[in-house]
Design a protein around this motif. Structure first.
Motif, PDB file in Angstrom:
ATOM      1  N   UNK A 290     -16.913   6.662  -7.156  1.00 37.95           N
ATOM      2  CA  UNK A 290     -16.429   7.249  -5.905  1.00 37.95           C
ATOM      3  C   UNK A 290     -17.138   8.569  -5.619  1.00 37.95           C
ATOM      4  N   UNK A 291     -17.354   9.353  -6.665  1.00 35.88           N
ATOM      5  CA  UNK A 291     -18.042  10.631  -6.485  1.00 35.88           C
ATOM      6  C   UNK A 291     -19.460  10.423  -5.973  1.00 35.88           C
ATOM      7  N   UNK A 292     -20.141   9.427  -6.478  1.00 32.57           N
ATOM      8  CA  UNK A 292     -21.498   9.158  -5.992  1.00 32.57           C
ATOM      9  C   UNK A 292     -21.479   8.748  -4.524  1.00 32.57           C
ATOM     10  N   UNK A 293     -20.487   7.922  -4.137  1.00 36.61           N
ATOM     11  CA  UNK A 293     -20.378   7.518  -2.730  1.00 36.61           C
ATOM     12  C   UNK A 293     -20.117   8.728  -1.836  1.00 36.61           C
ATOM     13  N   UNK A 294     -19.249   9.637  -2.291  1.00 37.21           N
ATOM     14  CA  UNK A 294     -18.925  10.817  -1.491  1.00 37.21           C
ATOM     15  C   UNK A 294     -20.136  11.727  -1.361  1.00 37.21           C
ATOM     16  N   UNK A 295     -20.886  11.899  -2.435  1.00 35.24           N
ATOM     17  CA  UNK A 295     -22.072  12.751  -2.364  1.00 35.24           C
ATOM     18  C   UNK A 295     -23.121  12.162  -1.425  1.00 35.24           C
ATOM     19  N   UNK A 296     -23.256  10.831  -1.419  1.00 32.97           N
ATOM     20  CA  UNK A 296     -24.168  10.194  -0.463  1.00 32.97           C
ATOM     21  C   UNK A 296     -23.675  10.391   0.972  1.00 32.97           C
ATOM     22  N   UNK A 297     -22.358  10.298   1.154  1.00 32.71           N
ATOM     23  CA  UNK A 297     -21.800  10.515   2.493  1.00 32.71           C
ATOM     24  C   UNK A 297     -22.042  11.949   2.957  1.00 32.71           C
ATOM     25  N   UNK A 298     -21.935  12.911   2.035  1.00 34.71           N
ATOM     26  CA  UNK A 298     -22.207  14.306   2.389  1.00 34.71           C
ATOM     27  C   UNK A 298     -23.659  14.469   2.817  1.00 34.71           C
ATOM     28  N   UNK A 299     -24.585  13.807   2.112  1.00 31.50           N
ATOM     29  CA  UNK A 299     -25.996  13.882   2.503  1.00 31.50           C
ATOM     30  C   UNK A 299     -26.205  13.310   3.905  1.00 31.50           C
ATOM     31  N   UNK A 300     -25.521  12.189   4.205  1.00 36.95           N
ATOM     32  CA  UNK A 300     -25.655  11.585   5.534  1.00 36.95           C
ATOM     33  C   UNK A 300     -25.106  12.530   6.618  1.00 36.95           C
ATOM     34  N   UNK A 301     -23.977  13.157   6.343  1.00 33.47           N
ATOM     35  CA  UNK A 301     -23.388  14.071   7.317  1.00 33.47           C
ATOM     36  C   UNK A 301     -24.277  15.295   7.503  1.00 33.47           C
ATOM     37  N   UNK A 302     -24.848  15.795   6.416  1.00 39.77           N
ATOM     38  CA  UNK A 302     -25.758  16.934   6.535  1.00 39.77           C
ATOM     39  C   UNK A 302     -26.991  16.562   7.343  1.00 39.77           C
ATOM     40  N   UNK A 303     -27.426  15.295   7.228  1.00 38.00           N
ATOM     41  CA  UNK A 303     -28.556  14.855   8.047  1.00 38.00           C
ATOM     42  C   UNK A 303     -28.184  14.872   9.530  1.00 38.00           C
ATOM     43  N   UNK A 304     -26.967  14.447   9.857  1.00 39.90           N
ATOM     44  CA  UNK A 304     -26.508  14.536  11.245  1.00 39.90           C
ATOM     45  C   UNK A 304     -26.456  15.988  11.703  1.00 39.90           C
ATOM     46  N   UNK A 305     -26.010  16.844  10.809  1.00 42.08           N
ATOM     47  CA  UNK A 305     -25.945  18.274  11.138  1.00 42.08           C
ATOM     48  C   UNK A 305     -27.343  18.826  11.404  1.00 42.08           C
ATOM     49  N   UNK A 306     -28.293  18.421  10.561  1.00 43.58           N
ATOM     50  CA  UNK A 306     -29.669  18.885  10.745  1.00 43.58           C
ATOM     51  C   UNK A 306     -30.212  18.441  12.101  1.00 43.58           C
ATOM     52  N   UNK A 307     -29.902  17.209  12.496  1.00 42.81           N
ATOM     53  CA  UNK A 307     -30.371  16.739  13.810  1.00 42.81           C
ATOM     54  C   UNK A 307     -29.783  17.581  14.936  1.00 42.81           C
ATOM     55  N   UNK A 308     -28.502  17.915  14.838  1.00 37.34           N
ATOM     56  CA  UNK A 308     -27.834  18.659  15.902  1.00 37.34           C
ATOM     57  C   UNK A 308     -28.321  20.099  16.002  1.00 37.34           C
ATOM     58  N   UNK A 309     -28.948  20.620  14.935  1.00 38.58           N
ATOM     59  CA  UNK A 309     -29.428  22.008  14.995  1.00 38.58           C
ATOM     60  C   UNK A 309     -30.532  22.193  16.026  1.00 38.58           C
ATOM     61  N   UNK A 310     -31.130  21.130  16.504  1.00 40.11           N
ATOM     62  CA  UNK A 310     -32.191  21.289  17.508  1.00 40.11           C
ATOM     63  C   UNK A 310     -31.638  21.821  18.829  1.00 40.11           C
ATOM     64  N   UNK A 311     -30.309  21.736  19.018  1.00 48.25           N
ATOM     65  CA  UNK A 311     -29.685  22.247  20.236  1.00 48.25           C
ATOM     66  C   UNK A 311     -29.131  23.657  20.057  1.00 48.25           C
ATOM     67  N   UNK A 312     -29.394  24.284  18.914  1.00 48.45           N
ATOM     68  CA  UNK A 312     -28.796  25.584  18.611  1.00 48.45           C
ATOM     69  C   UNK A 312     -29.145  26.637  19.672  1.00 48.45           C
ATOM     70  N   UNK A 313     -30.403  26.738  20.024  1.00 49.02           N
ATOM     71  CA  UNK A 313     -30.822  27.771  20.979  1.00 49.02           C
ATOM     72  C   UNK A 313     -30.177  27.567  22.341  1.00 49.02           C
ATOM     73  N   UNK A 314     -30.125  26.312  22.801  1.00 49.63           N
ATOM     74  CA  UNK A 314     -29.513  26.045  24.099  1.00 49.63           C
ATOM     75  C   UNK A 314     -28.015  26.357  24.068  1.00 49.63           C
ATOM     76  N   UNK A 315     -27.345  26.077  22.945  1.00 50.67           N
ATOM     77  CA  UNK A 315     -25.917  26.420  22.824  1.00 50.67           C
ATOM     78  C   UNK A 315     -25.750  27.933  22.840  1.00 50.67           C
TER      79      UNK A 315
END
Length: 312
Positions: free
Chosen positions: A146-171
């Motif tokens: 379960x811990x390995x699954x959660x850590x993989x999920x955290x990596x996926x969420x951080x990847x989504x976060x990284x994508x959204x940072x491209x809008x930081x300046x406009x925000x």
């Protein structure tokens, strides 16, 4: 969504994206920027990241607690004759107290300080020298998976976060507009306009009410007053004698007290002076500051701002 709430949501979005260490290349195309959609996705990512992080921390702690006991699977309770395993980390000096209980137990591991004891009993033993260790019902290898699954999920969420940072300046550029809109909404909520009638709502200190009433009478303006209701949140007005007014500046430097709390200005002023005197126990520093005070005494008394820092 109210203007103030929307502004808070955008500020959370901006902070969450700003704290990510590796931002993507910033997008400048305003035609592709949907502020509300970016806010919604970012706050959703933030929520999921917090949930996954809490779950990961829980699993890490639970696995660490289970490690001394090994990896095993509990048998069904009816096969155990309704007996249960109770786990304890007992200091060596308290082991005689465990033996005195007369319950079957097994020491599965020892280290320099503790014995890891499993007590077999239908109910939780009474009189144990320490509280039991909670290890749950799932085997350690299941928790590790379960811990390995959660850590993989955290990596996926951080990847989504990284994508959204491209809008930081406009925000960030849009925050100023949102702040203006929130201020305008707050001002409009305190005014009323209809045809040739105009109304304004605000707060006034009670001791200034006669002055305001006189102003309204002289200018033929209707005024209606009422006491603050329990669910109101008026601004705080602090008034102290001139020799204590410097305490207001000290209090406001940290945080303005609430409307319904007691005014700490006198206490802060006196305690600050005492503690400052204790810090400057060296007679040389005290003499120097005293000389400067005497030198500027009249000049400080010539202005209202100066009189706040010296008694009359």
């Amino acid at each position: 969504m109210s203007g103030a709430l929307e502004l808070v949501q955008f500020q959370l979005t901006l902070q969450f994206l700003r704290e990510y260490p590796h931002r993507r290349r910033q997008s400048r195309d305003i035609s592709r920027f949907d502020a509300l959609e970016v806010e919604r996705k970012t706050l959703d990512v933030r929520r999921r990241l917090l949930e996954f992080t809490d779950e990961r921390d829980f699993l890490i702690k639970r696995i660490q607690d289970m490690r001394p006991w090994g990896d095993f699977v509990f048998s069904p309770l009816h096969e155990m004759g309704n007996l249960r395993f109770w786990f304890y980390v007992v200091p060596h000096r308290d082991m005689p107290k465990v033996a005195e209980l007369g319950l079957p137990y097994e020491i599965v591991k020892k280290d320099n300080r503790n014995s890891y004891v499993v007590v077999i009993s239908e109910n939780e033993p009474e009189g144990m020298p320490v509280n039991r260790t909670h290890i749950g019902y799932q085997p350690r290898h299941v928790l590790e998976a379960l811990l390995e699954d959660v850590e993989l999920a955290i990596e996926d969420v951080q990847a989504e976060r990284a994508y959204l940072t491209r809008w930081y300046t406009l925000i960030k550029d849009n925050i100023a507009t949102l702040e203006d809109q929130a201020a305008l909404t707050a001002a409009l909520n305190q005014t009323y306009t209809r045809h040739e009638m105009f109304g304004l709502r605000g707060w006034v200190p009670q001791n200034r009410l006669p002055q305001l009433t006189d102003y309204a009478r002289r200018h033929r303006v209707h005024i209606d007053t009422r006491e603050a209701e329990p669910d109101d949140n008026p601004p705080t007005c602090m008034e102290n004698p001139s020799w204590l007014s410097a305490g207001e500046d000290l209090v406001n430097f940290y945080m303005t007290p609430g409307y319904r709390t007691w005014a700490p200005s006198p206490v802060v002023f006196i305690s600050f002076a005492l503690f400052f005197a204790m810090i400057l126990a060296d007679a040389g520093y005290a003499l120097l500051l005293g000389t400067l005070l005497l030198f500027f005494w009249r000049k400080m008394g010539a202005s209202r701002a100066g009189r706040r820092f010296r008694p009359p």
